[in-house]
Design a protein around this motif. Structure first.
Motif, PDB file in Angstrom:
ATOM      1  N   PHE A  47       0.835  -1.205   0.000  1.00  0.00           N
ATOM      2  CA  PHE A  47       0.000   0.000   0.000  1.00  0.00           C
ATOM      3  C   PHE A  47       0.866   1.250   0.000  1.00  0.00           C
ATOM      4  O   PHE A  47       0.641   2.197  -0.773  1.00  0.00           O
ATOM      5  N   PHE A  48       1.871   1.273   0.850  1.00  0.00           N
ATOM      6  CA  PHE A  48       2.698   2.472   0.993  1.00  0.00           C
ATOM      7  C   PHE A  48       3.458   2.796  -0.282  1.00  0.00           C
ATOM      8  O   PHE A  48       3.464   3.947  -0.737  1.00  0.00           O
ATOM      9  N   VAL A  49       4.104   1.802  -0.887  1.00  0.00           N
ATOM     10  CA  VAL A  49       4.967   2.101  -2.029  1.00  0.00           C
ATOM     11  C   VAL A  49       4.167   2.373  -3.300  1.00  0.00           C
ATOM     12  O   VAL A  49       4.634   3.088  -4.194  1.00  0.00           O
ATOM     13  N   VAL A  50       2.949   1.826  -3.394  1.00  0.00           N
ATOM     14  CA  VAL A  50       2.177   1.952  -4.630  1.00  0.00           C
ATOM     15  C   VAL A  50       1.100   3.028  -4.543  1.00  0.00           C
ATOM     16  O   VAL A  50       0.902   3.801  -5.485  1.00  0.00           O
ATOM     17  N   GLU A  51       0.396   3.113  -3.409  1.00  0.00           N
ATOM     18  CA  GLU A  51      -0.803   3.952  -3.348  1.00  0.00           C
ATOM     19  C   GLU A  51      -0.673   5.196  -2.479  1.00  0.00           C
ATOM     20  O   GLU A  51      -1.400   6.167  -2.687  1.00  0.00           O
ATOM     21  N   TRP A  52       0.204   5.193  -1.503  1.00  0.00           N
ATOM     22  CA  TRP A  52       0.342   6.344  -0.602  1.00  0.00           C
ATOM     23  C   TRP A  52       0.975   7.522  -1.331  1.00  0.00           C
ATOM     24  O   TRP A  52       1.950   7.363  -2.068  1.00  0.00           O
ATOM     25  N   VAL A  53       0.437   8.726  -1.122  1.00  0.00           N
ATOM     26  CA  VAL A  53       0.949   9.955  -1.732  1.00  0.00           C
ATOM     27  C   VAL A  53       1.610  10.790  -0.642  1.00  0.00           C
ATOM     28  O   VAL A  53       0.981  11.106   0.372  1.00  0.00           O
ATOM     29  N   ASP A  54       2.882  11.148  -0.837  1.00  0.00           N
ATOM     30  CA  ASP A  54       3.599  11.869   0.210  1.00  0.00           C
ATOM     31  C   ASP A  54       3.327  13.374   0.144  1.00  0.00           C
ATOM     32  O   ASP A  54       2.519  13.853  -0.656  1.00  0.00           O
ATOM     33  N   ALA A  55       4.030  14.125   1.007  1.00  0.00           N
ATOM     34  CA  ALA A  55       3.758  15.558   1.132  1.00  0.00           C
ATOM     35  C   ALA A  55       4.075  16.335  -0.138  1.00  0.00           C
ATOM     36  O   ALA A  55       3.562  17.446  -0.334  1.00  0.00           O
ATOM     37  N   ASP A  56       4.907  15.795  -1.009  1.00  0.00           N
ATOM     38  CA  ASP A  56       5.238  16.465  -2.267  1.00  0.00           C
ATOM     39  C   ASP A  56       4.409  15.962  -3.441  1.00  0.00           C
ATOM     40  O   ASP A  56       4.665  16.339  -4.591  1.00  0.00           O
ATOM     41  N   GLY A  57       3.460  15.073  -3.173  1.00  0.00           N
ATOM     42  CA  GLY A  57       2.562  14.618  -4.233  1.00  0.00           C
ATOM     43  C   GLY A  57       3.053  13.423  -5.024  1.00  0.00           C
ATOM     44  O   GLY A  57       2.556  13.172  -6.119  1.00  0.00           O
ATOM     45  N   TRP A  58       3.999  12.640  -4.480  1.00  0.00           N
ATOM     46  CA  TRP A  58       4.569  11.504  -5.201  1.00  0.00           C
ATOM     47  C   TRP A  58       4.336  10.208  -4.439  1.00  0.00           C
ATOM     48  O   TRP A  58       4.309  10.188  -3.213  1.00  0.00           O
ATOM     49  N   THR A  59       4.222   9.109  -5.159  1.00  0.00           N
ATOM     50  CA  THR A  59       4.278   7.781  -4.556  1.00  0.00           C
ATOM     51  C   THR A  59       5.733   7.324  -4.518  1.00  0.00           C
ATOM     52  O   THR A  59       6.608   7.902  -5.182  1.00  0.00           O
ATOM     53  N   GLU A  60       5.994   6.274  -3.754  1.00  0.00           N
ATOM     54  CA  GLU A  60       7.371   5.767  -3.674  1.00  0.00           C
ATOM     55  C   GLU A  60       7.821   5.224  -5.031  1.00  0.00           C
ATOM     56  O   GLU A  60       8.988   5.350  -5.402  1.00  0.00           O
ATOM     57  N   VAL A  61       6.897   4.614  -5.780  1.00  0.00           N
ATOM     58  CA  VAL A  61       7.234   4.137  -7.125  1.00  0.00           C
ATOM     59  C   VAL A  61       7.702   5.315  -7.989  1.00  0.00           C
ATOM     60  O   VAL A  61       8.725   5.227  -8.695  1.00  0.00           O
ATOM     61  N   GLU A  62       6.972   6.414  -7.937  1.00  0.00           N
ATOM     62  CA  GLU A  62       7.338   7.576  -8.764  1.00  0.00           C
ATOM     63  C   GLU A  62       8.680   8.148  -8.347  1.00  0.00           C
ATOM     64  O   GLU A  62       9.483   8.561  -9.200  1.00  0.00           O
ATOM     65  N   HIS A  63       8.958   8.184  -7.040  1.00  0.00           N
ATOM     66  CA  HIS A  63      10.275   8.638  -6.579  1.00  0.00           C
ATOM     67  C   HIS A  63      11.374   7.751  -7.163  1.00  0.00           C
ATOM     68  O   HIS A  63      12.424   8.248  -7.610  1.00  0.00           O
ATOM     69  N   ALA A  64      11.157   6.446  -7.148  1.00  0.00           N
ATOM     70  CA  ALA A  64      12.181   5.523  -7.646  1.00  0.00           C
ATOM     71  C   ALA A  64      12.397   5.689  -9.147  1.00  0.00           C
ATOM     72  O   ALA A  64      13.536   5.620  -9.629  1.00  0.00           O
ATOM     73  N   VAL A  65      11.321   5.902  -9.895  1.00  0.00           N
ATOM     74  CA  VAL A  65      11.462   6.112 -11.336  1.00  0.00           C
ATOM     75  C   VAL A  65      12.200   7.422 -11.607  1.00  0.00           C
ATOM     76  O   VAL A  65      13.094   7.490 -12.454  1.00  0.00           O
ATOM     77  N   ARG A  66      11.850   8.483 -10.884  1.00  0.00           N
ATOM     78  CA  ARG A  66      12.523   9.773 -11.064  1.00  0.00           C
ATOM     79  C   ARG A  66      14.010   9.674 -10.766  1.00  0.00           C
ATOM     80  O   ARG A  66      14.826  10.345 -11.400  1.00  0.00           O
ATOM     81  N   ALA A  67      14.361   8.833  -9.800  1.00  0.00           N
ATOM     82  CA  ALA A  67      15.770   8.666  -9.421  1.00  0.00           C
ATOM     83  C   ALA A  67      16.510   7.721 -10.351  1.00  0.00           C
ATOM     84  O   ALA A  67      17.716   7.494 -10.175  1.00  0.00           O
ATOM     85  N   GLY A  68      15.825   7.155 -11.348  1.00  0.00           N
ATOM     86  CA  GLY A  68      16.463   6.234 -12.274  1.00  0.00           C
ATOM     87  C   GLY A  68      16.668   4.847 -11.710  1.00  0.00           C
ATOM     88  O   GLY A  68      17.420   4.044 -12.280  1.00  0.00           O
ATOM     89  N   GLU A  69      15.983   4.520 -10.617  1.00  0.00           N
ATOM     90  CA  GLU A  69      16.158   3.228  -9.968  1.00  0.00           C
ATOM     91  C   GLU A  69      15.209   2.165 -10.516  1.00  0.00           C
ATOM     92  O   GLU A  69      15.493   0.971 -10.378  1.00  0.00           O
ATOM     93  N   LEU A  70      14.095   2.586 -11.100  1.00  0.00           N
ATOM     94  CA  LEU A  70      13.141   1.677 -11.728  1.00  0.00           C
ATOM     95  C   LEU A  70      12.792   2.213 -13.108  1.00  0.00           C
ATOM     96  O   LEU A  70      12.844   3.431 -13.339  1.00  0.00           O
TER      97      LEU A  70
END
Length: 356
Positions: A47-70
């Protein structure tokens, strides 16, 4: 380390999540009212990595893609994830045919070997994710182990749905889905803004100049800019495809606050979205020590609809500190605390669309 690519993605995302204890605690409180028990730990992490939206409006998946990790294919997870109560309608080979008890939407999920557990009219609470490496009818998978109930009558299913709906999960999931969609729109819209204007912050000569420059942007936004979420189509093209008609031509009209005296401005911020600001040029001049506009400063401080954003954009706050009779080295957030409470987490702020 898992050898299956999708399992490896999850392993990486769980490790990322472990480095965010404060955000994990917020998510757990929102979902369970406290830390998850041991049985729920893996489901909570999904739930956290896929569906939760953080204070900056991103999911953990999106953070990882932005960082070039996924790879970008992983973005299908937050965009297509569905957690629901499902009823089993039957099987086609290794595909279990499910129907959302709440919405009646139907999906087919690849679940080889689960025929004995997922029998017709059985009910399950499950998260369904696309396998980005698969296509067609066999592209959906369960995320973790579903919670399964024995076959139920329609009345019993409705009672179970009522119990689930009275809990925190469905409301939270709906809220998060709306947030993800809103922030996606905001980011794509901001990209269009920057593509048109060359920057995310503008100061206009006056209200007429603002109208003159924004009108072509509205046309560009709807008729020229290709949106990835629309399959590379413009908004007008997507509207025609969905509605079978041409969209109404939009006319830009500024409200009375923006048509007042001074140089209005606009900011399309990455997190806070679009802000239209009266006399913004005068506020910047005051905060940067270039001119005196105490009445504009007072307006910005007293208006509850104006956030801390324009003050942060000024880049300096010595003049603000002097105006407030405070030490010049006092941090900006401390200076603004009596006037601009930190408030809650950011919500998307976007421009009206063709259907709004």
């Amino acid at each position: 380390m898992p050898t299956d690519p999708v399992a490896a993605w999850k392993h990486h995302l769980y490790a990322r999540a472990g480095r965010r204890p404060d955000e994990l605690a917020l998510a757990a409180h929102a979902l369970y009212g406290g830390p998850p028990d041991a049985e729920r730990q893996t489901d909570f992490l999904d739930f956290f990595v896929v569906e939760w939206v953080d204070a900056d409006g991103w999911t953990e998946v999106e953070h990882a893609v932005r960082a070039g990790e996924l790879p970008e294919a992983a973005l299908r997870w937050p965009r297509e994830a569905r957690t629901a109560l499902w009823v089993v309608d039957g099987w086609e080979g290794d595909l279990v045919l499910l129907r959302d008890v709440r919405t009646e939407a139907e999906v087919a999920v690849l679940a080889p070997g689960a025929q004995a557990d997922l029998v017709r009219r059985g009910v399950l609470r499950a998260r369904v994710l696309p396998d980005p490496h698969a296509t067609g009818a066999a592209s959906l998978r369960f995320s973790g182990e579903p919670d399964v109930w024995d076959p139920m009558s329609v009345i019993a299913r409705m009672d179970l749905l009522r119990q689930w709906m009275e809990g925190p999960e469905p409301t939270l999931l709906d809220h998060l889905a709306a947030l993800r969609a809103g922030f996606l729109r905001q980011r794509e819209e901001r990209a269009a803004w920057i593509a048109h204007f060359g920057q995310d912050e503008l100061v206009f000569l006056d209200a007429k100049d603002m109208e003159r420059r924004l009108a072509p942007f509205v046309s560009y936004l709807n008729n020229e800019h290709a949106f990835p979420s629309l399959g590379g189509r413009t908004r007008a093209e997507a509207f025609r495809a969905n509605k079978g008609a041409d969209p109404t031509i939009m006319q830009l009209q500024l409200g009375p606050t923006l048509t007042g005296p001074g140089r209005p401005g606009a900011i399309y911020d990455e997190v806070e979205g679009v802000h239209f600001l009266p006399a913004y040029g005068e506020l910047l001049a005051h905060l940067r020590g270039e001119a005196e506009h105490p009445e504009v400063l007072r307006f910005y401080l007293d208006d509850p609809g104006i956030t801390r954003l324009p003050f942060r954009r000024a880049g300096r706050h010595e003049s603000l500190a002097r105006s407030l009779g405070r030490p010049e080295d006092e941090p900006l957030d401390l200076l603004l605390a009596p006037y601009k409470p930190p408030g809650g987490r950011a919500a998307p702020s976007v421009l009206p669309g063709l259907e709004d």
